[in-house]
Every structure is written in C-alpha cells, then in structure tokens.
Design a protein around this motif. Structure first.
Motif, PDB file in Angstrom:
ATOM      1  N   ARG A 271       0.822  -1.208   0.000  1.00  9.78           N
ATOM      2  CA  ARG A 271       0.000   0.000   0.000  1.00  9.78           C
ATOM      3  C   ARG A 271       0.856   1.258   0.000  1.00  9.78           C
ATOM      4  O   ARG A 271       0.554   2.233  -0.674  1.00  9.78           O
ATOM      5  CB  ARG A 271      -0.918  -0.001   1.232  1.00  9.78           C
ATOM      6  CG  ARG A 271      -2.012  -1.048   1.205  1.00  9.78           C
ATOM      7  CD  ARG A 271      -2.982  -0.804   0.077  1.00  9.78           C
ATOM      8  NE  ARG A 271      -4.089  -1.746   0.086  1.00  9.78           N
ATOM      9  CZ  ARG A 271      -4.987  -1.844  -0.876  1.00  9.78           C
ATOM     10  NH1 ARG A 271      -4.903  -1.053  -1.933  1.00  9.78           N
ATOM     11  NH2 ARG A 271      -5.963  -2.726  -0.809  1.00  9.78           N
TER      12      ARG A 271
ATOM     13  N   ASP B  24     -10.458  -8.447  -3.829  1.00  8.86           N
ATOM     14  CA  ASP B  24     -10.700  -8.589  -2.392  1.00  8.86           C
ATOM     15  C   ASP B  24     -12.088  -9.172  -2.137  1.00  8.86           C
ATOM     16  O   ASP B  24     -13.098  -8.487  -2.281  1.00  8.86           O
ATOM     17  CB  ASP B  24     -10.554  -7.225  -1.714  1.00  8.86           C
ATOM     18  CG  ASP B  24     -10.623  -7.319  -0.200  1.00  8.86           C
ATOM     19  OD1 ASP B  24     -11.006  -8.386   0.325  1.00  8.86           O
ATOM     20  OD2 ASP B  24     -10.283  -6.330   0.472  1.00  8.86           O
ATOM     21  N   TYR B  25     -12.133 -10.438  -1.751  1.00 10.37           N
ATOM     22  CA  TYR B  25     -13.406 -11.120  -1.517  1.00 10.37           C
ATOM     23  C   TYR B  25     -14.212 -10.439  -0.422  1.00 10.37           C
ATOM     24  O   TYR B  25     -15.426 -10.238  -0.566  1.00 10.37           O
ATOM     25  CB  TYR B  25     -13.143 -12.582  -1.136  1.00 10.37           C
ATOM     26  CG  TYR B  25     -14.400 -13.380  -0.879  1.00 10.37           C
ATOM     27  CD1 TYR B  25     -15.003 -14.100  -1.909  1.00 10.37           C
ATOM     28  CD2 TYR B  25     -14.987 -13.420   0.388  1.00 10.37           C
ATOM     29  CE1 TYR B  25     -16.168 -14.831  -1.686  1.00 10.37           C
ATOM     30  CE2 TYR B  25     -16.147 -14.147   0.612  1.00 10.37           C
ATOM     31  CZ  TYR B  25     -16.727 -14.846  -0.421  1.00 10.37           C
ATOM     32  OH  TYR B  25     -17.876 -15.562  -0.185  1.00 10.37           O
ATOM     33  N   ASP B  26     -13.565 -10.086   0.683  1.00  3.89           N
ATOM     34  CA  ASP B  26     -14.289  -9.543   1.836  1.00  3.89           C
ATOM     35  C   ASP B  26     -14.997  -8.232   1.523  1.00  3.89           C
ATOM     36  O   ASP B  26     -16.058  -7.946   2.087  1.00  3.89           O
ATOM     37  CB  ASP B  26     -13.329  -9.340   3.018  1.00  3.89           C
ATOM     38  CG  ASP B  26     -12.866 -10.668   3.592  1.00  3.89           C
ATOM     39  OD1 ASP B  26     -13.580 -11.674   3.412  1.00  3.89           O
ATOM     40  OD2 ASP B  26     -11.783 -10.705   4.212  1.00  3.89           O
ATOM     41  N   SER B  27     -14.427  -7.416   0.658  1.00  5.80           N
ATOM     42  CA  SER B  27     -15.086  -6.151   0.321  1.00  5.80           C
ATOM     43  C   SER B  27     -16.004  -6.284  -0.885  1.00  5.80           C
ATOM     44  O   SER B  27     -17.025  -5.598  -0.974  1.00  5.80           O
ATOM     45  CB  SER B  27     -14.034  -5.057   0.051  1.00  5.80           C
ATOM     46  OG  SER B  27     -13.278  -5.361  -1.108  1.00  5.80           O
ATOM     47  N   LEU B  28     -15.673  -7.186  -1.810  1.00  4.57           N
ATOM     48  CA  LEU B  28     -16.446  -7.286  -3.047  1.00  4.57           C
ATOM     49  C   LEU B  28     -17.698  -8.141  -2.890  1.00  4.57           C
ATOM     50  O   LEU B  28     -18.771  -7.793  -3.407  1.00  4.57           O
ATOM     51  CB  LEU B  28     -15.560  -7.852  -4.160  1.00  4.57           C
ATOM     52  CG  LEU B  28     -16.063  -7.751  -5.600  1.00  4.57           C
ATOM     53  CD1 LEU B  28     -16.385  -6.310  -5.956  1.00  4.57           C
ATOM     54  CD2 LEU B  28     -15.025  -8.319  -6.562  1.00  4.57           C
TER      55      LEU B  28
ATOM     56  N   PRO C 257     -19.883  -8.808  -0.360  1.00  2.00           N
ATOM     57  CA  PRO C 257     -21.113  -8.191   0.179  1.00  2.00           C
ATOM     58  C   PRO C 257     -21.738  -7.187  -0.780  1.00  2.00           C
ATOM     59  O   PRO C 257     -22.972  -7.110  -0.879  1.00  2.00           O
ATOM     60  CB  PRO C 257     -20.623  -7.505   1.462  1.00  2.00           C
ATOM     61  CG  PRO C 257     -19.357  -8.206   1.832  1.00  2.00           C
ATOM     62  CD  PRO C 257     -18.734  -8.577   0.524  1.00  2.00           C
ATOM     63  N   ARG C 258     -20.918  -6.426  -1.485  1.00  2.00           N
ATOM     64  CA  ARG C 258     -21.461  -5.435  -2.414  1.00  2.00           C
ATOM     65  C   ARG C 258     -22.225  -6.109  -3.547  1.00  2.00           C
ATOM     66  O   ARG C 258     -23.250  -5.596  -4.015  1.00  2.00           O
ATOM     67  CB  ARG C 258     -20.329  -4.582  -3.000  1.00  2.00           C
ATOM     68  CG  ARG C 258     -19.593  -3.753  -1.967  1.00  2.00           C
ATOM     69  CD  ARG C 258     -18.504  -2.923  -2.619  1.00  2.00           C
ATOM     70  NE  ARG C 258     -17.713  -2.196  -1.633  1.00  2.00           N
ATOM     71  CZ  ARG C 258     -16.714  -1.386  -1.944  1.00  2.00           C
ATOM     72  NH1 ARG C 258     -16.397  -1.197  -3.222  1.00  2.00           N
ATOM     73  NH2 ARG C 258     -16.038  -0.767  -1.003  1.00  2.00           N
TER      74      ARG C 258
END
Length: 222
Positions: free
Chosen positions: A67, A192-196, A198-199
């Motif tokens: 990052r 990113d599974y965790d952010s994508l 749920p959306r």
C-alpha cells in the motif's frame, strides 16, 4: 565477488519473472509451511515495494504492490482509477461479473466440502487437519454463449466482449478452453473477496446471479 542466491531470493525472483506460481511448486510449498522462509521472501519483496499474496481458496500465489508504494508508483491519478492495469470500464465490469459467477460459487463449494470433511472426520480416532479443497476441483466454468446471451448487451456486445476476454486472459484472471471460461491464477488473489462479495450479493448484481444460478441448477442435476 558474487554469491549464490538463497531460497528466499530465488522464490522472489521466480515470482517476479513468472507473475504467479502454483501452491504445489516446491519452493512455494516449503514457504507455506516454513515461517522463516515465508518471512524472508516477504522481506526481500518488501525491499522493492512488493508483498507476497496468498489465499487458501486459490491454487496459486502472486505478488502485489505494498500500500505504501502505490502512490509513488501510480500517483494520485492511478490511485483514483478503477484499476491500475489500464482495463477499460467495460472490461472491469466483465471481470466483476466473471468473478461473481466463478469465485462466489467456488467458495461456497469449498466451504461445503470442508464442512462435510469435518463431519466425516469426527468419528476418527486420530483426527487430521483436512486441507481446503483445491480451486481446480470445485471451480465452475462459465459458458461463453451463456455469458454473451445474459450480459452481452450490458458489456459491449460480441466484439467488445471478445476483446475484453482476451485482456482478462492475458492478465491471468481467466482461462479459456473452447466455449468454457474458467478461473485464472489471479482471479481469487487480486480481487478482495471480503469487500467485493457483500457489495455484489446485496446489490443489483446479486439478483441477476440468483436467477443465473436458478437457471443453471437443472443442468447441474442432469
């Protein structure tokens, strides 16, 4: 006087040269169980602004920017872009659709098989840790014809769809075999599974995916 590179340096060099390596690669397998080697590889990559990316749900490992290095490499414009590999907007949309059609059901299957293995192993006298089912064994494929019929109008129709599929394949996100589109080495590593998830599941695409799965269910049972 030059010295021979150690295992960490060789593995880091292979990742840079090949972009990704299978988890079954001898040096990768060793790094996954040898914490010291893993840390050494991370330190080598970190010296040039990179990190080793691993995911137990994927069959490969790869490298990505730290990052802290992203701003220096891409600048403000790059950070505000939808992606940093110059994919056009409709190619990004296609990538998200394919990720949804392949990775989401794959993760469900992996979780279900892992849970069944846990139940089956409860009666064993000497229980052993069951590995996560490989992506290759449970990852579904997407029919090109079905993709074109279901999403062609939204994704630029046939010519644009074909061009963008070639882009995604060259970047390692998908594989293609005749009419089948499958998971590529990077599809479940760089998104990113965790952010994508749920959306997608809570958004408009979730309804579309639900209908797609319902239509596909009779074919899978046949």
């Amino acid at each position: 006087m030059s010295t021979a590179p150690d295992d960490a340096a060789i593995l880091a060099a292979e990742l840079l040269a090949r972009r990704w390596l299978p988890r079954q690669h001898p040096r990768v397998k060793r790094a996954l169980i040898d914490a010291d080697l893993w840390q050494a590889v991370q330190e080598r990559l970190g010296q040039v602004g990179l990190r080793l990316v691993d995911n137990i749900h994927a069959d490969h490992v790869t490298v990505a920017l730290l990052r802290g290095a992203e701003h220096a490499v891409f600048g403000e414009a790059g950070l505000n872009a939808s992606n940093n590999i110059d994919l056009p907007r409709d190619a990004v949309s296609l990538l998200v659709v394919l990720w949804s059609l392949i990775v989401l059901p794959k993760r469900e299957r992996q979780a279900a098989r892992a849970a069944n293995a846990e139940i089956d192993g409860q009666d064993e006298m000497f229980r052993t840790e069951k590995p996560m089912p490989s992506a290759a064994s449970v990852s579904p494929s997407v029919s090109y014809k079905a993709l074109l019929a279901d999403f062609g109008n939204q994704l630029g129709k046939k010519v644009r769809l074909d061009n963008n599929l070639k882009r995604l394949e060259s970047h390692g996100f998908i594989t293609r075999r005749a009419d089948d589109i499958g998971e590529g080495p990077l599809l479940d590593l760089l998104l990113d599974y965790d952010s994508l998830a749920p959306r997608i599941l809570d958004g408009a695409l979730g309804d579309v995916l639900a209908r797609t799965r319902k239509d596909a269910a009779p074919e899978e049972q046949a």
